[in-house]
Design a protein around this motif. Structure first.
Motif, PDB file in Angstrom:
ATOM      1  N   SER A   1      66.830  17.380   3.511  1.00 36.74           N
ATOM      2  CA  SER A   1      67.588  16.916   4.671  1.00 36.74           C
ATOM      3  C   SER A   1      67.558  15.394   4.695  1.00 36.74           C
ATOM      4  O   SER A   1      66.502  14.784   4.504  1.00 36.74           O
ATOM      5  CB  SER A   1      67.015  17.484   5.969  1.00 36.74           C
TER       6      SER A   1
ATOM      7  N   HIS B   1      68.209  13.647   7.352  1.00 34.94           N
ATOM      8  CA  HIS B   1      67.768  13.197   8.668  1.00 34.94           C
ATOM      9  C   HIS B   1      66.267  13.345   8.868  1.00 34.94           C
ATOM     10  O   HIS B   1      65.644  12.568   9.583  1.00 34.94           O
ATOM     11  CB  HIS B   1      68.512  13.985   9.767  1.00 34.94           C
ATOM     12  N   CYS B   2      65.685  14.370   8.251  1.00 34.81           N
ATOM     13  CA  CYS B   2      64.247  14.611   8.455  1.00 34.81           C
ATOM     14  C   CYS B   2      63.622  15.044   7.125  1.00 34.81           C
ATOM     15  O   CYS B   2      63.368  16.238   6.912  1.00 34.81           O
ATOM     16  CB  CYS B   2      64.030  15.677   9.533  1.00 34.81           C
TER      17      CYS B   2
ATOM     18  N   ALA C   1      61.167  16.035   4.161  1.00 29.19           N
ATOM     19  CA  ALA C   1      59.860  16.694   4.114  1.00 29.19           C
ATOM     20  C   ALA C   1      59.467  16.874   2.662  1.00 29.19           C
ATOM     21  O   ALA C   1      60.327  16.953   1.775  1.00 29.19           O
ATOM     22  CB  ALA C   1      59.907  18.044   4.834  1.00 29.19           C
TER      23      ALA C   1
ATOM     24  N   ARG D   1      60.268  22.818   3.433  1.00 29.00           N
ATOM     25  CA  ARG D   1      60.411  22.962   4.882  1.00 29.00           C
ATOM     26  C   ARG D   1      61.676  23.739   5.206  1.00 29.00           C
ATOM     27  O   ARG D   1      62.686  23.652   4.512  1.00 29.00           O
ATOM     28  CB  ARG D   1      60.478  21.584   5.533  1.00 29.00           C
TER      29      ARG D   1
ATOM     30  N   TYR E   1      64.742  24.185   7.574  1.00 31.03           N
ATOM     31  CA  TYR E   1      65.551  23.453   8.547  1.00 31.03           C
ATOM     32  C   TYR E   1      66.388  24.451   9.340  1.00 31.03           C
ATOM     33  O   TYR E   1      66.964  25.380   8.763  1.00 31.03           O
ATOM     34  CB  TYR E   1      66.448  22.442   7.841  1.00 31.03           C
TER      35      TYR E   1
END
Length: 359
Positions: free
Chosen positions: A284, A286-287, A289, A309, A311
């Motif tokens: 991602s 935006h975030c 991991a 992770r 999402y």
């Protein structure tokens, strides 16, 4: 019925029919010798051969030889195998009635004791024909059972050969499907990344092109066999991860391999499926991991672990594609009862643990 009969005859006339015919010839020679030995009673060569000059001997042999082939090549393929059991039983009952009327074994015994003894003082056993020739009927059922057993066994062996061949074809088809599936997921993104590197005159451009070339060569040319070198699979994964890292922040991927790889074998693209799945759903912008991929080659097994992770916007698609089910089926075919696959999505992590038992 005619087509069924022709196909049944063709089934039993393969290119290797010479040994098959030899077995039949030897078997019937032994069958024809047995009544001669039974009737000779150790009285010499003349007594051994003389019964063969009487019609009852040839009637006995001819009845059961014809019965065997009628049952095996007509009744079984036309009635028994298509599950037309009533017709089969009716035809078998008709043949049984013919044997009951002909009484081939009874006629054989009548020939043996038809001649009175040479000396009037010699006591001779007088053969009295029974009302029902039980021995002839017993041989009838034995011949019918033998033909059914042989045909059923051959059909079972043919089915097993076809099943093994079908499994091999299925593995190859699934592998070809998996190849086609791996290409689109990263090829265009990788080419775009390489194009960006080329525009910025990045020093990694040539190396990236070489890595992509290695992956495409491995996928298209070197994974046609059921098993490939584990070293090749690991190198393909390493190149794949290196290309994916072109669009990731440094240190986001933890990739670790240990153990002896050179002499180990593995099904092609099995591990690659899970690695591709990690990058497809575990990234991602935006975030970001961490992504963890680990491979350990132990003496008697190969362990693989990866996690990413989950999402929310991709959770519904995680593992819903055809790649994971396809790989499960290939594991069942390549490693029956010799693998353990555990996929979980606990603690907001999608985790794959795979163990392949090689010994």
């Amino acid at each position: 019925m005619k087509n069924t009969l022709l196909s049944a005859i063709n089934l039993h006339m393969p290119s290797r029919k010479a040994p098959h015919i030899s077995i039949h010839i030897v078997g019937w020679i032994l069958f024809m010798i047995f009544p001669l030995l039974f009737m000779a009673n150790g009285n010499g060569y003349t007594a051994l051969v003389s019964p063969a000059t009487h019609y009852s001997y040839w009637l006995f042999c001819g009845c059961y030889i014809c019965l065997f082939y009628i049952n095996r090549y007509v009744l079984i393929p036309c009635f028994f195998l298509p599950r037309r059991y009533i017709c089969y039983c009716a035809a078998a009952a008709l043949l049984c009635g013919c044997i009951f009327m002909l009484q081939p074994f009874d006629r054989l015994l009548q020939q043996k004791w038809a001649t009175p003894p040479a000396s009037a003082l010699t006591m001779a056993w007088v053969y009295e024909p029974p009302l029902i020739d039980i021995t002839s009927l017993f041989i009838f059922f034995m011949i019918m059972a033998l033909g059914t057993a042989i045909t059923t066994t051959r059909r079972w062996q043919e089915t097993e050969r076809r099943a093994i061949k079908a499994e091999g074809e299925k593995i190859r088809a699934e592998l070809s499907f998996l190849k086609a599936q791996v290409h689109p997921h990263f090829l265009f993104n990788t080419l775009n990344n390489i194009y960006t590197l080329a525009l910025t005159k990045n020093n990694n451009t040539a190396d990236s092109i070489m890595k992509l070339s290695n992956i495409m060569r491995y996928i298209t040319d070197e994974v046609s066999a059921n098993y490939v070198s584990l070293q090749q699979e690991v190198e393909c994964i390493r190149d794949y991860i290196a290309l994916q890292q072109l669009r990731l922040i440094p240190g986001q991927v933890e990739y670790h391999v240990c153990g002896e790889l050179n002499q180990r074998k593995i099904g092609p693209l099995i591990l690659m499926t899970f690695v591709e799945n990690v990058f497809k759903y575990g990234i991602s912008k935006h975030c970001p991991a961490p992504i963890i991929i680990r491979l350990h080659a132990l003496p008697h097994c190969i362990t693989f672990y990866c996690s990413n992770r989950i999402y929310p916007q991709r959770a519904a698609r995680q593992g819903s594609g055809v790649g994971i089910p396809n790989t499960r089926q290939r594991l069942e075919l390549l490693y029956p009862q010799q693998h353990k696959l555990d996929i979980t999505d606990d603690n907001n992590l999608y985790t794959v643990r795979l163990t392949l038992f090689t010994d």
